[in-house]
Scaffold this motif. Sequence first.
Motif, PDB file in Angstrom:
ATOM      1  N   ASP A 233       0.827  -1.209   0.000  1.00 42.26           N
ATOM      2  CA  ASP A 233       0.000   0.000   0.000  1.00 42.26           C
ATOM      3  C   ASP A 233       0.860   1.257   0.000  1.00 42.26           C
ATOM      4  N   LYS A 234       0.419   2.259  -0.753  1.00 43.46           N
ATOM      5  CA  LYS A 234       1.144   3.522  -0.828  1.00 43.46           C
ATOM      6  C   LYS A 234       0.231   4.705  -0.525  1.00 43.46           C
ATOM      7  N   ILE A 235       0.839   5.769  -0.068  1.00 42.70           N
ATOM      8  CA  ILE A 235       0.163   7.040   0.170  1.00 42.70           C
ATOM      9  C   ILE A 235       0.644   8.008  -0.908  1.00 42.70           C
ATOM     10  N   PHE A 236      -0.301   8.644  -1.584  1.00 44.95           N
ATOM     11  CA  PHE A 236       0.038   9.578  -2.665  1.00 44.95           C
ATOM     12  C   PHE A 236      -0.346  11.002  -2.265  1.00 44.95           C
ATOM     13  N   PHE A 237       0.645  11.893  -2.298  1.00 48.95           N
ATOM     14  CA  PHE A 237       0.450  13.304  -1.964  1.00 48.95           C
ATOM     15  C   PHE A 237       0.409  14.132  -3.242  1.00 48.95           C
ATOM     16  N   PHE A 238      -0.525  15.072  -3.284  1.00 46.19           N
ATOM     17  CA  PHE A 238      -0.617  16.018  -4.392  1.00 46.19           C
ATOM     18  C   PHE A 238      -0.305  17.415  -3.865  1.00 46.19           C
ATOM     19  N   PHE A 239       0.630  18.088  -4.523  1.00 44.16           N
ATOM     20  CA  PHE A 239       1.026  19.419  -4.061  1.00 44.16           C
ATOM     21  C   PHE A 239       1.624  20.191  -5.227  1.00 44.16           C
ATOM     22  N   ARG A 240       1.858  21.453  -5.011  1.00 45.58           N
ATOM     23  CA  ARG A 240       2.604  22.262  -5.979  1.00 45.58           C
ATOM     24  C   ARG A 240       3.778  22.870  -5.239  1.00 45.58           C
ATOM     25  N   GLU A 241       4.881  23.120  -5.948  1.00 46.22           N
ATOM     26  CA  GLU A 241       6.082  23.627  -5.307  1.00 46.22           C
ATOM     27  C   GLU A 241       6.931  24.381  -6.319  1.00 46.22           C
ATOM     28  N   THR A 242       7.909  25.096  -5.806  1.00 48.25           N
ATOM     29  CA  THR A 242       8.893  25.749  -6.668  1.00 48.25           C
ATOM     30  C   THR A 242       9.806  24.674  -7.241  1.00 48.25           C
ATOM     31  N   ALA A 243       9.902  24.620  -8.555  1.00 49.69           N
ATOM     32  CA  ALA A 243      10.605  23.521  -9.228  1.00 49.69           C
ATOM     33  C   ALA A 243      12.114  23.729  -9.194  1.00 49.69           C
ATOM     34  N   VAL A 244      12.832  22.741  -8.679  1.00 50.36           N
ATOM     35  CA  VAL A 244      14.295  22.822  -8.662  1.00 50.36           C
ATOM     36  C   VAL A 244      14.872  22.577 -10.047  1.00 50.36           C
ATOM     37  N   GLU A 245      14.129  21.869 -10.915  1.00 51.09           N
ATOM     38  CA  GLU A 245      14.665  21.505 -12.220  1.00 51.09           C
ATOM     39  C   GLU A 245      14.296  22.496 -13.312  1.00 51.09           C
ATOM     40  N   PHE A 255       5.612  23.983 -10.238  1.00 49.73           N
ATOM     41  CA  PHE A 255       5.203  22.744 -10.888  1.00 49.73           C
ATOM     42  C   PHE A 255       4.214  22.019  -9.984  1.00 49.73           C
ATOM     43  N   ALA A 256       3.252  21.348 -10.600  1.00 49.88           N
ATOM     44  CA  ALA A 256       2.368  20.461  -9.854  1.00 49.88           C
ATOM     45  C   ALA A 256       3.079  19.126  -9.664  1.00 49.88           C
ATOM     46  N   ARG A 257       2.894  18.519  -8.511  1.00 49.61           N
ATOM     47  CA  ARG A 257       3.597  17.274  -8.182  1.00 49.61           C
ATOM     48  C   ARG A 257       2.637  16.209  -7.659  1.00 49.61           C
ATOM     49  N   ALA A 282       7.013  13.130  -8.801  1.00 49.56           N
ATOM     50  CA  ALA A 282       7.049  13.347 -10.251  1.00 49.56           C
ATOM     51  C   ALA A 282       6.206  14.566 -10.581  1.00 49.56           C
ATOM     52  N   ARG A 283       6.519  15.163 -11.711  1.00 51.65           N
ATOM     53  CA  ARG A 283       5.727  16.315 -12.148  1.00 51.65           C
ATOM     54  C   ARG A 283       4.377  15.847 -12.698  1.00 51.65           C
ATOM     55  N   LEU A 284       3.338  16.576 -12.363  1.00 55.55           N
ATOM     56  CA  LEU A 284       1.992  16.309 -12.842  1.00 55.55           C
ATOM     57  C   LEU A 284       1.674  17.359 -13.906  1.00 55.55           C
ATOM     58  N   VAL A 285       1.523  16.910 -15.153  1.00 58.91           N
ATOM     59  CA  VAL A 285       1.352  17.838 -16.270  1.00 58.91           C
ATOM     60  C   VAL A 285      -0.119  17.968 -16.640  1.00 58.91           C
ATOM     61  N   LEU A 301      -1.851  23.684  -9.247  1.00 64.20           N
ATOM     62  CA  LEU A 301      -2.774  22.635  -8.810  1.00 64.20           C
ATOM     63  C   LEU A 301      -3.626  23.146  -7.654  1.00 64.20           C
ATOM     64  N   ARG A 302      -4.967  23.002  -7.766  1.00 66.60           N
ATOM     65  CA  ARG A 302      -5.896  23.533  -6.768  1.00 66.60           C
ATOM     66  C   ARG A 302      -6.652  22.467  -5.996  1.00 66.60           C
ATOM     67  N   ASP A 303      -7.026  21.380  -6.663  1.00 68.47           N
ATOM     68  CA  ASP A 303      -7.827  20.361  -5.979  1.00 68.47           C
ATOM     69  C   ASP A 303      -7.722  19.053  -6.749  1.00 68.47           C
ATOM     70  N   VAL A 304      -7.939  17.940  -6.039  1.00 68.12           N
ATOM     71  CA  VAL A 304      -7.916  16.610  -6.644  1.00 68.12           C
ATOM     72  C   VAL A 304      -9.089  15.812  -6.088  1.00 68.12           C
ATOM     73  N   PHE A 305      -9.779  15.085  -6.963  1.00 65.88           N
ATOM     74  CA  PHE A 305     -10.883  14.224  -6.539  1.00 65.88           C
ATOM     75  C   PHE A 305     -10.597  12.807  -6.996  1.00 65.88           C
ATOM     76  N   LEU A 306     -10.686  11.858  -6.064  1.00 71.17           N
ATOM     77  CA  LEU A 306     -10.473  10.448  -6.382  1.00 71.17           C
ATOM     78  C   LEU A 306     -11.818   9.794  -6.664  1.00 71.17           C
ATOM     79  N   LEU A 307     -11.995   9.308  -7.893  1.00 72.47           N
ATOM     80  CA  LEU A 307     -13.225   8.619  -8.278  1.00 72.47           C
ATOM     81  C   LEU A 307     -12.966   7.117  -8.276  1.00 72.47           C
TER      82      LEU A 307
END
Length: 642
Positions: A233-245, A255-257, A282-285, A301-307
Amino acid sequence: MIQALVLLLLTGNGATATSTNPRLKLSFHNLRMRHGLHTYELERSCCFDSLLLDEERGRLFMGGKNYLASLSLDNISKQDKKIYWPAPVEWREECNWAGKDINAECMNFVKILHLFNRTHLYVCGTGAFHPICGFVEVGQRVEDSVFKLDLKSLEDGKGKSPYDPHHMAASVLAGEELYSGVATDLMGRDFTIFRSLGSRPSIRTEQHDSRWLNEPKFVDVFWIPESENPDDDKIFFFFRETAVEAGQGLGKHTFARIGQICRNDMGGQRSLVNKWTTFLKARLVCAVPGSDGSDTHFDQLRDVFLLPTRDKRNPLLYAVFTTSSTVFKGSAVCVYHMSDIRRAFLGPFAHKEGTNYQWVSYQGRVPYPRPGMCPSKTFGTFSSTKDFPDDVIQFARNHPLMYNSVLPHGQRPIFLQTNVGYTFTRIAVDRVAAADGHYDVLFVGTDIGTVLKVVSVPKDSWQNMEELLLEELQVFKDSSTVTSMQISSKRQQLYLGSRTSISQLPLHRCGIYGKACAECCLARDPYCAWDGTSCTRYMHNTKRRFRRQDVRNGDPNTFCFGDPQRSSVPEKKLYGVEGSSTFLECLPKSLQAQVVWTYQKSSSAPRKEKIQGSWNKSQIFYKWTLLHCDPSYSQLQEELLI
């Protein structure tokens, strides 16, 4: 002499994904008076950003400033229960001495709400820049009226709730473990992904390492199984941040991550002690491909919904994005498959090398077990991350970023709006069973207090989809930003929070589409069907042979009249007598349709002089007919003169 005028209703079946006109636009007053909108306000409180839906108890739990509330899912305006939970006076004074506003910031803003077990919630608040958590007893059955904060169980909320009410945070309760993305210090500089509660040790991300987290804004987090083995099992985080790359010398780029960690991560033995050894990101495009090869990116990135789907390991993830571009303003919705996310995490790692320290795909040897893999019998023989070799731990520390990005389904947004005067803020999705298949209906909240109801329909195949904007609904009377959203498919209700109030709204209003089969069919709303007498809720399991519904094509000629050769444009005839007056409809019921009137002197004469809603205020033709259309009226008045 009797004259004939024919109304042609031209439908908007060819609407594109960027169409700004909804089929229906309803005001707050209209929704509240006629369409079941309920509201809830709490005096001396605000900021209802935390909503928790509890279908089993039939309650909506809400967190705001200094208050917790329990509301009825059937009608949030009735049977409310409240808990007053302020910060202690000494904490408020200390907060004020630190330079914070004692009335606006030095309060207890409830940020975390989770179902902990069958009888309790786990809740956390900012506590006037002194995060605090505790348990709320809510009873085990629907009829239990208990709603009580256990003051003896209060504990430090550091690493669970933000200090600052303005800071974004995200968390999920997996079993009895809380996984949080949050700032863990007063100044909001030490951001971390943190595990607390439960029997396993508390673990966090590497501290003050921009390669791991760089000024992140956490948006959401989900617990998603990888296989039948819970050790995977894994936990997945969604966030945005200042991109180092991002490109050197080009300033800051957001970048959205998407980040992942293993639930059974215990940290390293000699290195990364009490730190994640399985953290990858990873980057979310979400971008619109350009004809010149350059893409227009939506990286805010503002919001995420899991269906959920039938396979719990492969849900769909709907994400809302905006853009910080100064060239144009817009918002977009992209949808992601877990297979594409997992593929990115199994791809090459990003690596910085060369004289200019450019980010490239790592081509060297990747140690075994591959960093990011969970210790389990499914993929290896290691029983704990503490058993991982030192080279694995060292590689994980230095290479948290993946080289390949996660691309959305179809390589582009499924719905976007540009230059419309609002931006998207929240999303909820309902999968609806209709007569011709299953449809995903999107409810998108905006920063002006509206909700857009959008349905995905196939153009020529289920792989090529178009989005129809069905409704634009004003759900808050003061146009407050939609800051939280919960959906109940069971009750067919949508619950929304803002700074000032909470609103509840049914997912459908079938009766508003009109009193004819054609109007119901043209609506293309998967919730609605013609039942022989009216436009009503479509029930998939109800066997009624005269139900009519065509979401995919919206063709009333086949489904209502049974004649595919019939004209695809509905007509309405009015007859006028010389010397009399009559009214012609100016505005169609659907904002994606067009009303056109044509004049026909007799049944054998040809139709002439098309008159549309965009014409001038007055226009004379045939010497005896004056037509007048005043934009301030919703009707077109025709005066037939002798």
